[in-house]
Design a protein around this motif. Structure first.
Motif, short mmCIF file in Angstrom:
data_model
loop_
_atom_site.label_atom_id
_atom_site.label_comp_id
_atom_site.label_asym_id
_atom_site.label_seq_id
_atom_site.Cartn_x
_atom_site.Cartn_y
_atom_site.Cartn_z
N ARG A 168 4.68 -18.36 -12.36
CA ARG A 168 3.63 -17.77 -11.54
C ARG A 168 3.85 -16.27 -11.48
NH1 ARG A 168 5.31 -16.73 -5.95
NH2 ARG A 168 7.57 -17.00 -5.84
N ALA A 169 2.90 -15.57 -10.89
CA ALA A 169 3.06 -14.16 -10.54
C ALA A 169 3.50 -14.08 -9.09
CB ALA A 169 1.75 -13.41 -10.74
N ASP A 170 4.21 -13.04 -8.73
CA ASP A 170 4.64 -12.84 -7.35
C ASP A 170 3.52 -12.11 -6.61
OD1 ASP A 170 5.79 -12.11 -4.92
OD2 ASP A 170 7.77 -11.79 -5.80
N LEU A 171 2.64 -12.89 -5.99
CA LEU A 171 1.47 -12.32 -5.32
C LEU A 171 1.85 -11.54 -4.07
CD1 LEU A 171 -1.13 -15.20 -5.70
CD2 LEU A 171 -0.74 -13.23 -7.17
N GLY A 172 2.96 -11.94 -3.43
CA GLY A 172 3.42 -11.19 -2.27
C GLY A 172 3.83 -9.78 -2.65
N GLU A 173 4.62 -9.67 -3.70
CA GLU A 173 5.05 -8.36 -4.18
C GLU A 173 3.86 -7.54 -4.65
OE1 GLU A 173 7.15 -7.25 -8.21
OE2 GLU A 173 8.69 -7.87 -6.75
N ALA A 174 2.91 -8.20 -5.34
CA ALA A 174 1.73 -7.50 -5.82
C ALA A 174 0.91 -6.95 -4.64
CB ALA A 174 0.87 -8.44 -6.66
N THR A 175 0.82 -7.72 -3.57
CA THR A 175 0.08 -7.27 -2.38
C THR A 175 0.73 -6.04 -1.77
OG1 THR A 175 -0.62 -9.54 -1.92
CG2 THR A 175 -0.79 -7.96 -0.11
N VAL A 176 2.05 -6.06 -1.67
CA VAL A 176 2.78 -4.90 -1.14
C VAL A 176 2.53 -3.67 -2.00
CG1 VAL A 176 5.08 -3.93 -0.74
CG2 VAL A 176 4.54 -6.25 0.03
N ASN A 177 2.51 -3.85 -3.32
CA ASN A 177 2.24 -2.72 -4.21
C ASN A 177 0.85 -2.14 -3.97
OD1 ASN A 177 4.74 -2.93 -5.42
ND2 ASN A 177 4.02 -4.20 -7.11
N ILE A 178 -0.13 -3.02 -3.76
CA ILE A 178 -1.49 -2.55 -3.48
C ILE A 178 -1.53 -1.78 -2.16
CG2 ILE A 178 -3.80 -3.32 -2.78
CD1 ILE A 178 -3.60 -5.52 -4.86
N LEU A 179 -0.92 -2.34 -1.13
CA LEU A 179 -0.96 -1.69 0.18
C LEU A 179 -0.21 -0.36 0.17
CD1 LEU A 179 -0.39 -4.86 2.40
CD2 LEU A 179 -2.53 -3.60 2.07
N ASP A 180 0.92 -0.30 -0.51
CA ASP A 180 1.65 0.97 -0.63
C ASP A 180 0.77 2.02 -1.31
OD1 ASP A 180 3.94 0.05 0.61
OD2 ASP A 180 4.99 -0.40 -1.27
N SER A 181 0.05 1.59 -2.35
CA SER A 181 -0.80 2.53 -3.09
C SER A 181 -1.96 3.00 -2.23
CB SER A 181 -1.34 1.85 -4.35
OG SER A 181 -0.28 1.52 -5.23
N LEU A 182 -2.59 2.10 -1.50
CA LEU A 182 -3.70 2.49 -0.62
C LEU A 182 -3.21 3.43 0.47
CD1 LEU A 182 -5.61 -0.90 -0.22
CD2 LEU A 182 -6.30 1.09 -1.57
N ASP A 183 -2.03 3.18 0.98
CA ASP A 183 -1.45 4.04 2.01
C ASP A 183 -1.25 5.46 1.47
OD1 ASP A 183 -0.30 4.32 4.69
OD2 ASP A 183 1.61 4.55 3.65
N ARG A 184 -0.71 5.55 0.25
CA ARG A 184 -0.48 6.86 -0.36
C ARG A 184 -1.79 7.57 -0.69
NH1 ARG A 184 3.16 3.92 -3.48
NH2 ARG A 184 1.89 4.23 -5.36
N ALA A 185 -2.84 6.77 -0.92
CA ALA A 185 -4.15 7.35 -1.23
C ALA A 185 -4.91 7.78 0.02
CB ALA A 185 -5.00 6.36 -2.02
N GLY A 186 -4.33 7.51 1.20
CA GLY A 186 -4.92 7.99 2.44
C GLY A 186 -5.75 6.99 3.21
#
Length: 353
Positions: A168-186
């Motif tokens: 499988r893919a690690d969807l939890g880790e992928a979600t954290v990556n998305i949220l970190d990116s959105l946070d950095r994007a403001g």
């Protein structure tokens, strides 16, 4: 019989391109999303290439079992989606097609394909070498199948049963990556549309990986607001993550006194529904609100604006499931859990950090 010309018209390419893709011409220069769209359209229209028809007539491969006896490998693919549900979710079409293609390479016969409309009778697995279980299935059902079938491999699902192979893919880790990116994007007020996880027919409200990671990420920063979490609940998990559910749940978020400035959708289908809700509200993507999702199905790049999404390689998950199964048939007596990496694809629906 469906023709190559009809497939070409449906996808918007030439007949020659369709022919070369369906006959595995590796020299063809074509984008991966377009290649996948051709394959999925052909499958949806029940087209079989001459090569595939010849492969279906080949005798099953003789695989050496742990007992050193030679047996013909015959397997079952047990899918958590009904055919009509799979047809509208290209991601799972890709997983299944990859399983079937890999089995053809090994000359393994796929004995049956189950779906939720046909109750899985464990006795039907008697005499089969293995079964690949695609997607969410109740723990009790998996335990029942294991008593009949010697090898079970989980594809795109981890039932938290360590004795079984899973990929499988690690969807939890992928979600954290998305949220970190959105946070950095403001982006500071992020909503989520998704579904409940169903465990043994009971709804586990916050148990689904993406939802759980979303909550934990916000709680760790003191920013969790329950009203920004919109979840669809259905009798089966596969019915939770549809266009209609995304549309309904996005409308809930947009009706808040203070709406989110970004919405994370649990898959691309839900994002498409979210697009519609945003457009009906007279808002613009990404100027008023950003949208980010998971899977990267072919249509994602053709939305207006194109969808930013976390690419999950469903084909690799399907292929790896078959490889794990073959290892088991050849004598491996311990379980493996394989994680396939994800990749963020930034397009026009959100600011790139």
């Amino acid at each position: 019989m469906v023709t190559i010309k009809e497939i070409a018209k449906a996808v918007g390419v030439s007949s020659g391109t369709v022919s070369r893709v369906l006959n595995y011409d590796q020299t063809l220069s074509i984008s991966e999303p377009k290649r996948q769209a051709i394959i999925e359209t052909a499958e949806a229209l029940n087209y079989a290439t001459p090569r595939a028809r010849r492969s279906a007539q080949v005798q099953p491969l003789q695989i050496a079992m742990a007992s050193h006896a030679d047996v013909s490998a015959r397997i079952a693919v047990i899918h958590f989606l009904a055919p009509n549900e799979e047809l509208v979710d290209p991601y799972y079409v890709g997983v299944r097609l990859a399983i079937e293609a890999r089995c053809r390479e090994y000359k393994i016969e796929i004995a049956r394909v189950f779906n939720p409309d046909v109750p899985v009778d464990p006795s039907l697995l008697a005499g089969l070498s293995a079964a690949i279980i695609v997607g969410h299935h109740p723990r009790a059902e998996i335990e029942s199948l294991a008593r009949t079938c010697p090898h079970l491999i989980m594809a795109d699902y981890n039932p938290r049963m360590p004795q079984f192979d899973c990929v499988r893919a690690d969807l939890g880790e992928a979600t954290v990556n998305i949220l970190d990116s959105l946070d950095r994007a403001g982006y500071g007020r992020i909503g989520f549309v998704g579904g409940y996880e169903l465990m043994d027919n009971d709804a586990l409200m916050h148990g689904e990986q993406r939802c759980k990671a979303f909550i934990e990420w916000h709680e760790a920063r003191g920013r969790y607001k329950p009203q920004l979490l919109a979840l669809g609940q259905s009798e089966r998990f596969g019915q939770n993550l549809r266009l209609e559910t995304g549309y309904q749940q996005a409308r809930t978020l947009l009706a808040l006194p203070e709406r989110p400035d970004a919405i994370v959708a649990a898959n691309d289908n839900m994002a498409i529904g979210t697009y519609r809700a945003i457009q009906e509200a007279g808002l613009k993507i990404p100027e008023d609100i950003a949208v980010i999702a998971f899977n990267d199905i072919p249509v994602a790049q053709f939305l207006v604006p194109p969808l930013s999404t976390m690419r999950i390689p469903g084909e690799l998950i399907g292929e790896t499931a078959v490889d794990l199964m073959v290892e088991r048939l050849n004598g491996r007596d311990y379980s493996k859990h394989v994680t396939i990496p994800t990749q963020m694809v930034w397009r026009g629906s959100a600011r790139k950090p």
